[in-house]
Design a protein around this motif. Structure first.
Motif, PDB file in Angstrom:
ATOM      1  N   LEU A 134       0.891  -1.261  -0.090  1.00 57.03           N
ATOM      2  CA  LEU A 134      -0.085  -0.011  -0.206  1.00 57.03           C
ATOM      3  C   LEU A 134       1.026   1.357  -0.088  1.00 57.03           C
ATOM      4  CD1 LEU A 134      -2.746  -1.165   2.431  1.00 57.03           C
ATOM      5  CD2 LEU A 134      -3.132  -1.000  -0.089  1.00 57.03           C
ATOM      6  N   ASN A 135       2.253   1.092  -0.018  1.00 58.36           N
ATOM      7  CA  ASN A 135       2.997   2.096  -0.086  1.00 58.36           C
ATOM      8  C   ASN A 135       2.942   3.294   1.040  1.00 58.36           C
ATOM      9  OD1 ASN A 135       5.570   3.464  -1.040  1.00 58.36           O
ATOM     10  ND2 ASN A 135       4.255   4.766  -2.521  1.00 58.36           N
ATOM     11  N   VAL A 136       2.625   2.873   2.173  1.00 52.96           N
ATOM     12  CA  VAL A 136       2.489   3.715   3.307  1.00 52.96           C
ATOM     13  C   VAL A 136       3.946   4.165   3.571  1.00 52.96           C
ATOM     14  CG1 VAL A 136       1.968   3.750   5.789  1.00 52.96           C
ATOM     15  CG2 VAL A 136       0.703   2.463   4.279  1.00 52.96           C
ATOM     16  N   ASP A 137       4.244   5.703   3.794  1.00 52.01           N
ATOM     17  CA  ASP A 137       5.412   6.201   4.069  1.00 52.01           C
ATOM     18  C   ASP A 137       5.381   6.321   5.595  1.00 52.01           C
ATOM     19  OD1 ASP A 137       7.355   7.798   4.448  1.00 52.01           O
ATOM     20  OD2 ASP A 137       6.799   9.117   2.826  1.00 52.01           O
ATOM     21  N   LEU A 138       6.326   5.582   5.998  1.00 54.01           N
ATOM     22  CA  LEU A 138       6.516   5.362   7.561  1.00 54.01           C
ATOM     23  C   LEU A 138       7.781   6.299   7.980  1.00 54.01           C
ATOM     24  CD1 LEU A 138       6.172   1.462   7.525  1.00 54.01           C
ATOM     25  CD2 LEU A 138       4.449   3.084   8.432  1.00 54.01           C
ATOM     26  N   ARG A 139       8.516   7.140   7.284  1.00 53.95           N
ATOM     27  CA  ARG A 139       9.603   7.958   7.544  1.00 53.95           C
ATOM     28  C   ARG A 139       9.430   8.887   8.741  1.00 53.95           C
ATOM     29  NH1 ARG A 139      11.191   8.756   1.315  1.00 53.95           N
ATOM     30  NH2 ARG A 139       9.251   9.216   1.348  1.00 53.95           N
ATOM     31  N   ALA A 140       8.438   9.552   8.651  1.00 55.06           N
ATOM     32  CA  ALA A 140       7.921  10.405   9.894  1.00 55.06           C
ATOM     33  C   ALA A 140       8.033   9.556  11.202  1.00 55.06           C
ATOM     34  CB  ALA A 140       6.764  11.236   9.624  1.00 55.06           C
ATOM     35  N   ILE A 141       7.071   8.480  11.216  1.00 52.24           N
ATOM     36  CA  ILE A 141       6.834   7.781  12.321  1.00 52.24           C
ATOM     37  C   ILE A 141       7.919   7.094  12.824  1.00 52.24           C
ATOM     38  CG2 ILE A 141       5.732   5.531  11.327  1.00 52.24           C
ATOM     39  CD1 ILE A 141       4.623   7.366  14.327  1.00 52.24           C
ATOM     40  N   ALA A 142       8.966   6.871  12.069  1.00 59.64           N
ATOM     41  CA  ALA A 142      10.080   6.059  12.204  1.00 59.64           C
ATOM     42  C   ALA A 142      10.999   6.967  13.066  1.00 59.64           C
ATOM     43  CB  ALA A 142      11.074   5.650  11.045  1.00 59.64           C
ATOM     44  N   LYS A 143      11.295   8.072  12.911  1.00 64.98           N
ATOM     45  CA  LYS A 143      11.796   9.180  13.910  1.00 64.98           C
ATOM     46  C   LYS A 143      11.261   9.084  15.079  1.00 64.98           C
ATOM     47  CE  LYS A 143      13.488  11.683   9.716  1.00 64.98           C
ATOM     48  NZ  LYS A 143      13.388  12.933   9.119  1.00 64.98           N
TER      49      LYS A 143
END
Length: 159
Positions: A134-143
Motif C-alpha cells: 500500500l506504499n505507506v510512508d513510515l519515515r516520519a513515524i520511524a523518527k
C-alpha cells in the motif's frame, strides 16, 4: 520479509522493528540453549524488558499511525496485535516476579517465546508486506519511534 525487500518509504520503521524482532528471537533462542539458571534468569528478564519497550512503542506510535492511514486495511490486524500484546504483557509480569528457581519459570518463558514468535511471524508476514504494497510512508513515524525508544531506555537506566 527481509531488510533488502523494504522500499525506502518503509525502511527506517520496519528495519527498526525487524532489528528488535531479531534481538528478541535471539534472546529466546539463547534462553533455550543454556542450562545455567542465573544466565536463564538474566536472559528472560532482558527479553521481558525488550518486549515491553517494543510493545509500548508499537501501541503508542506505530499502530495508531498505521491504523490512521487505512483503517479498513489494517484494523483487524492491529486489533489482534494489541490483544496479543496484552496476553504477552500478562506473561511478562508473571516472569518478572519470578526467579529461575520457580518451578514454572522455564515453562512461562518458553510459552512467551513461542507466543512472541507467532506474533512476530504475523507482523513480518502480514502487516509489513501490506504496508509495502500500500506504499505507506513510515519515515516520519520511524523518527518518533526511535526517539521514544531512546527516551524509554534513558528512563529505564536512570530508574
Amino acid at each position: 520479509m527481509n531488510k533488502a525487500e523494504i522500499p525506502l518509504a518503509q525502511r527506517d520503521a520496519l528495519t527498526l522493528m525487524l532489528d528488535d524482532h531479531a534481538t528478541i528471537k535471539k534472546l529466546f533462542k539463547d534462553f533455550g540453549k543454556t542450562d545455567d539458571p542465573e544466565i536463564r534468569e538474566s536472559i528472560a528478564h532482558e527479553a521481558c524488558m525488550t518486549l515491553t519497550v517494543l510493545a509500548q512503542i508499537e501501541e503508542e506510535l506505530f499502530y495508531p499511525f498505521v491504523r490512521a492511514q487505512n483503517p479498513a486495511a489494517f484494523g483487524r490486524l492491529l486489533d489482534k496485535a494489541v490483544v496479543e500484546h496484552g496476553v504477552a504483557r500478562n506473561l511478562v509480569a508473571q516472569i518478572q516476579g519470578m526467579t529461575s528457581e520457580d518451578p514454572l519459570f522455564h515453562a512461562r518463558v518458553s510459552v512467551l517465546g513461542d507466543y512472541i514468535s507467532h506474533h512476530i511471524e504475523e507482523e513480518e508476514g502480514e502487516l509489513f508486506p501490506k504496508l509495502v504494497v500500500l506504499n505507506v510512508d513510515l519515515r516520519a513515524i520511524a523518527k518518533k519511534m526511535q526517539q521514544r525508544k531512546e527516551e524509554i531506555a534513558t528512563v529505564a537506566h536512570i530508574a
